[in-house]
Every structure is written in C-alpha cells, then in structure tokens.
Design an enzyme around this catalytic site. Structure first.
Site, short mmCIF file in Angstrom:
data_model
loop_
_atom_site.label_atom_id
_atom_site.label_comp_id
_atom_site.label_asym_id
_atom_site.label_seq_id
_atom_site.Cartn_x
_atom_site.Cartn_y
_atom_site.Cartn_z
N ASP A 131 0.84 -1.20 0.00
CA ASP A 131 0.00 0.00 0.00
C ASP A 131 0.88 1.25 0.00
OD1 ASP A 131 1.03 -0.04 2.53
OD2 ASP A 131 -0.84 -0.59 3.52
N TYR A 280 0.31 -3.39 12.72
CA TYR A 280 1.53 -3.37 13.51
C TYR A 280 1.26 -3.09 14.99
CZ TYR A 280 3.65 -3.69 8.96
OH TYR A 280 3.99 -4.12 7.71
#
Ligand SMILES: *[C@@H]1O[C@H](CO)[C@@H](O)[C@H](O)[C@H]1NC(C)=O
Ligand SMILES: *[C@@H]1O[C@H](CO)[C@@H](O)[C@H](O)[C@H]1NC(C)=O
Ligand SMILES: *[C@@H]1O[C@H](CO)[C@@H](O)[C@H](O)[C@H]1NC(C)=O
Ligand SMILES: *[C@@H]1O[C@H](CO)[C@@H](O)[C@H](O)[C@H]1NC(C)=O
Ligand SMILES: *[C@@H]1O[C@H](CO)[C@@H](O)[C@H](O)[C@H]1NC(C)=O
Length: 551
Positions: A131, A280
């Site tokens: 992305d 994350y």
C-alpha cells in the site's frame, strides 16, 4: 594440451613423409581428446561444486554467484518502496525528497507533500508494503536490520558492489527519521491513514488522497516506536561514522534523545492510540528498550547503556530463558544475539554482575538457535515437511528469513572468536551446522522447494506474478483513480511492473502457494522482509567469517 591435438606444421610435414607414423599420430590425437575432455569435466565439477547448492564456496573469499545475484535483486526493493518528492516545482525546504539514482523505471516522484500540513518534510522514507502507508515502527526496524547487515557484512557487500546501494537505501530512511523527530519528545510515526489508503487502489505517483500524520508525544507516548527509531539511528550512526561524521553525530544525538523519551514516558503506542492496533500492533516495549540501549552502548561505549540492559533492566524486561521469534514486533532474539556479540568479543570494562547479565542473554540466544537446528533435542516443530521454519500464516517467510539471519551472525561470531561448538542438550554443533541451517532456509526461499518457485520476485525462472502491490499491479499509463483502480487488483493479468526484490508473504504450511493478488496474507511483500533477506544473503555471499568490524 591443445598443442597435442593441433599438430604444428612441422609435424604435418613428417606425417606426410612417413605413412608408418599414422597410427602413432592417431593415438596422440585420441589421448589428447581424452585429456581435454577430462579437464573440461574437472573444471565444470569444480564450478558447480562451488555454487551454493552444495553448501559453501570452496575457498574463503570465494563468492557464491547465486547469492550474489539474489542480493542484487533483493536490494532493489528499497528503490521500489522509496517515497520520492518532486525536484523543481516546490519550495526549497522540500527538496530533500528529490528523486535521485532512480533504478526502477516504473517508479517516479511521489509523496512530495508528506508532512507539509505540519511544516515537516516527510517526503522521504519508504512505503511499508503493497500500500502507500508509511508506518514508522516497521520502517525503523527495516533501517536497524539494514544497519546491522552493513556493520557486519559491509566488506562482503562491497566486494559484490552492493555497499553503496545499501548506504543509499539506509539513508533514505534515516533522513526521514531525522525529520520525523521534530523535538525531544515528539516523533511522527505514521504518514497516511490506513482506512483512507485501503479504500483506494492507486499508484503512489498519482494518488490525491489525504495523508494525515500521527505523532507520539508526552501525553500519548509510544515507547516501542520511539525506542526502535532510536535503535535505527544509533546503528546507522555507526554505519555513517566514516562516511560523514556530521551526519553520524546528528543521528546519534537523535538516538539518545529518542531513547530518553521512550524510557521516561513509558507507554505502548498501540495503547496510547488504540486505532493503531489494526496494523503493527505492539505486544510490548520491553524488548525495544533493551534493543535501543544495546545499540546505543555499541555506538557510544557509554557504560550506562550496558548497565541498563544487564543489572538495570535485564531482570525486568529480558525474558531470559524464554526464546522467541525475531520480527518487527519482537526484538528479543536480536537483543540476545547482539549482546552475545559483546560476550564473545568482550567489552572495554564490565563488572561481574554485568557479565552475568550478558551471559544470560547468550544462553538464551543459544536456546533460540537450538530450537532452529532441525536435529537438536529442542528443535521446534514449527516447520514445514521439507524444513522451512513456519510460524504464522500471515507473512510466513518473515520468521525463517529472520531466524536464518541471526543464525548466520551467530555462526560467524563463533568462527571469529574461535568458539568451536555450542551445545544443545549435550549435543555439540559447529558453526558450519548453523550455517547449513541458514542455507537451507535461504535456498528454500530462492526456489529449492516442492513447488519450485522463487519467493524473491525477479529471481530465478519462476517467481510470483501477482504480487499484492499497488504500484507493481497498475500500468504506468493507467488513468484510473482511487475506486476504479481496484480493477487492477482484480485483473486476471499478471502485474505489468516487476516489484524486483519483493519477498512475498509466502507459502502455506503444506508448502503450496497461491499466486493471487487478492491474498495480502501470502502475496504481499514488505520492506523488512527484504532487509532481513539482504542481511542473510550478505552473510552468505562469501565464506569468510566476519571480522570484528565494529566493537
Ligand atoms: C499528541 O499526540 C496525539 C496522538 O497522536 C495527538 O492527538 C495530539 O494532538 C498530540 N499533542 C499535541 C500537543 O500535538
Ligand atoms: C554530511 O552531513 C551533513 C548533515 O546531514 C550535511 O549537511 C553535509 O552536506 C554532509 N556532507 C557531505 C560531504 O555529504
Ligand atoms: C494489541 O496488542 C495488545 C497487547 O498484546 C492486545 O492486548 C490487543 O488485544 C491487541 N489488539 C488487537 C486488535 O489485536
Ligand atoms: C498503456 O500502454 C499499453 C502498452 O503500451 C497499451 O497497450 C495501452 O493501451 C495503454 N493504455 C492507455 C490507457 O493508454
Ligand atoms: C494447503 O493448505 C491450504 C490452507 O490450509 C488449503 O487451502 C489448501 O487446499 C492446501 N493445499 C493442498 C494441496 O493440500
């Protein structure tokens, strides 16, 4: 040898004069052909045996061609991921992101305005994966791994002409990190909003979506991301020390400030800013504090950092005796190997209790390695039938590559310190055994696997064609925008642009792979996958053990 089968003019003359010599010359000819054939076979055998498929090169200093080629390709992914500003039509403050040395024809300027709304130049750095997000936590980890690889194996990178490229890629991230650390206790940790970003499928060069910024600060602390950034900058300060001492000093200064911020205002970034948990998410910050302090000790030789990781915080954070998996989230195995380095080669001055702490890190490092070695009593069962370490379905190649990188480092520490063996439940293992494990993992990634597919894009005869990567999947002349760009995600055609150096997520546990752009779990690459592979390959391109390059 050739002279025997190509008789001189004089010999020709004699043969024509005496017919009885014909048989003699025939024998000489046949003998000559045999000698030449034998020589050719010997040379070919030598050539193939010195290739990595048979293990390690035959002489120290030999290079393993396949790993050299793979390293050159893996390194290109950093160019694929570069966020780049436009050179001319912008104010000079924003010149930093100027596109230089572009090696990827289908990439151009992008992200020029990143950070501008806050008066900060965040135009450099790297997109995280498929992305257009810049996630500070894994980006900093990428930089730390790349620094480590350069510090240990820079000579080998240089010998195969990859060192400048590695420096350039590292600096592209550290320039960004310097700018992102705007004051003592403020660090920008993200450019872009995953929700906005993931609602589009566009090339970075043409996107017009909003790219909001996220920061950590005193009220919303982010210990792991600040500490990982400190680790990246401290390690990079050593890389750049000889090249530009001003730049190196700048990095070190930022690293020390960031570590103080991380340690003083303790809090996990994914608890301070819960919406960050989706991407994350951090499992805790103790590992990053130790990791940052270890790198700062190496960069400064300031004993307070050594005390921090041993007597100061070892008992609180170190998880001694509990091996885990090295990743963007878990730095413990990295800390254990890095501090083993100090234990192997010695620190300037250490107290007894500091040495006890270092020893405990080394013991845990060895437990971690024993778990990896396939025939040790404590070998993990987290592996595929043909031996690839396999821990998670998402990005399954992360763990084998990361584990193999640490194992090569450890085997080189053993060789350099003349440590003949390590013990796993009483059984001894030589450095060559560790290296063999690492080679088995990298060879798997490069195509020695049941589906005979190279998971390194651009390498080998067969590699994934449908990498989950916006820029790679959209033709450069496409006029699609945010929403209609999804037709390129769903297109049945292979990617028009090769994302060279991408290491895709990887295979299923049953060792099959689905080459589908729609599966981000298996087909999405990341900068840290490539950084870890770069480290691993750099350690394997030559057989020479690592010199004590930086302690
Ligand atoms: C501190 O960070 C939080 C989370 O990113 C942000 O909402 C807040 O505005 C920041 N504080 C200041 C004073 O900028
Ligand atoms: C060294 O680094 C400093 C700080 O980033 C920079 O201003 C300077 O131009 C660099 N010098 C060289 C020779 O690149
Ligand atoms: C993020 O990690 C924390 C700490 O490990 C955990 O409590 C939380 O449930 C995780 N969040 C998500 C969305 O996985
Ligand atoms: C883009 O380029 C390709 C290959 O040159 C061509 O086939 C295609 O028609 C072009 N598309 C557009 C929208 O110009
Ligand atoms: C391999 O495993 C995946 C996921 O469990 C499954 O979807 C697939 O059918 C399996 N392939 C084979 C050949 O067993």
């Amino acid at each position: 040898m050739e002279t025997k089968i190509e008789p001189s003019g004089g010999k020709e003359d004699r043969r024509s004069r005496c017919k009885g010599w014909w048989w003699w010359w025939f024998f000489v000819f046949v003998f000559g052909v045999l000698v030449v054939a034998l020589a050719v076979v010997t040379i070919l055998r030598h050539y193939f045996h010195s290739r990595p498929s048979s293990g390690v090169p035959s002489h120290p200093g030999d290079v393993a061609e396949e790993y050299v080629n793979a390293l050159g390709i893996a390194m290109q992914f950093f160019d694929v991921q570069k966020c780049m500003g436009t050179p001319l039509d912008v104010v000079t403050d924003y010149l930093a992101g100027k596109l230089v040395n572009n090696r990827i024809a289908w990439r151009g300027d992008s992200g020029l305005e990143d950070g501008r709304q806050a008066g900060v130049d965040l135009s450099k750095g790297m997109y995280d994966a498929g992305d257009l997000m810049k996630f500070g936590f894994p980006m900093a980890f990428t930089a730390t791994v790349l620094s480590w690889a350069i510090l240990e194996y820079g000579d080998q990178m240089d010998a195969v002409r990859q060192l400048d490229h590695a420096h350039d890629s590292l600096k592209w991230i550290t320039d960004y990190l310097i700018n992102a650390h705007v004051s003592q206790n403020v660090l920008y940790i993200q450019v872009g909003d995953p929700k906005i970003d993931h609602d589009c499928w566009e090339r970075p060069e043409t996107t017009t979506e909003k790219r909001p910024l996220t920061q950590v600060n005193v009220s919303f602390p982010g210990t792991e991301v600040a500490a990982e950034t400190a680790a990246a900058m401290a390690s990079a300060s050593m890389v750049f020390r000889k090249l530009n001492s001003t730049y190196s000093g700048l990095l070190l200064n930022h690293a020390q400030q960031l570590f103080a911020f991380a340690d003083t205002y303790r809090g996990s970034y994914s608890i301070s800013i819960p919406q960050l948990q989706q991407f994350y998410n951090s499992s805790g910050y103790g590992d990053e504090l130790l990791w940052a302090a270890s790198w700062l000790y190496l960069a400064t030789e300031d004993r307070s950092y050594l005390r921090y990781v041993t007597v100061g915080n070892g008992r609180i954070f170190a998880n001694w005796g509990t091996p885990s998996w090295f990743s963007w989230d878990d730095k413990y195995p990295g800390v254990q190997v890095l501090l083993s380095r100090i234990n192997f080669f010695g620190a300037k001055e250490t107290s007894v209790s500091e040495n006890v702490g270092l020893q405990k890190y080394r013991e845990t490092a060895e437990m971690m390695i024993c778990r990896l070695l396939p025939d040790s009593a404590t070998a993990t069962s987290s592996r595929t039938e043909s031996g690839l370490i396999w821990v998670t379905e998402w990005n399954s190649l992360l763990h084998p590559v990361a584990s193999a990188f640490l194992t090569v480092l450890y085997s080189d520490y053993m060789l350099t310190s003349r440590t003949p063996v390590l013990y796993c439940s009483g059984k001894s293992y030589k450095p060559a055994d560790l290296r063999e494990f690492a080679i088995s993992q990298v060879d798997y990634v490069l195509g020695k696997n049941p589906v005979k597919l190279s998971y390194l894009v651009g390498y080998g005869i067969r590699y994934p064609q449908y990498v989950h990567h916006r820029g790679s999947s959209i033709p450069i002349n496409a006029t699609t925008g945010c929403q209609d760009g999804f037709k390129w995600l769903h297109s049945p055609d292979p990617n028009p642009n090769v994302a060279a150096g991408a290491v895709v997520g990887g295979p299923f546990l049953n060792e099959t792979y689905i080459d589908s752009r729609k599966s981000s779990t298996h087909a999405e690459p990341s900068t840290y996958n490539s950084a870890l592979l770069v480290g691993l390959l750099s350690g394997l391109v030559s057989r020479s053990s690592v010199p004590k390059s930086f302690v």
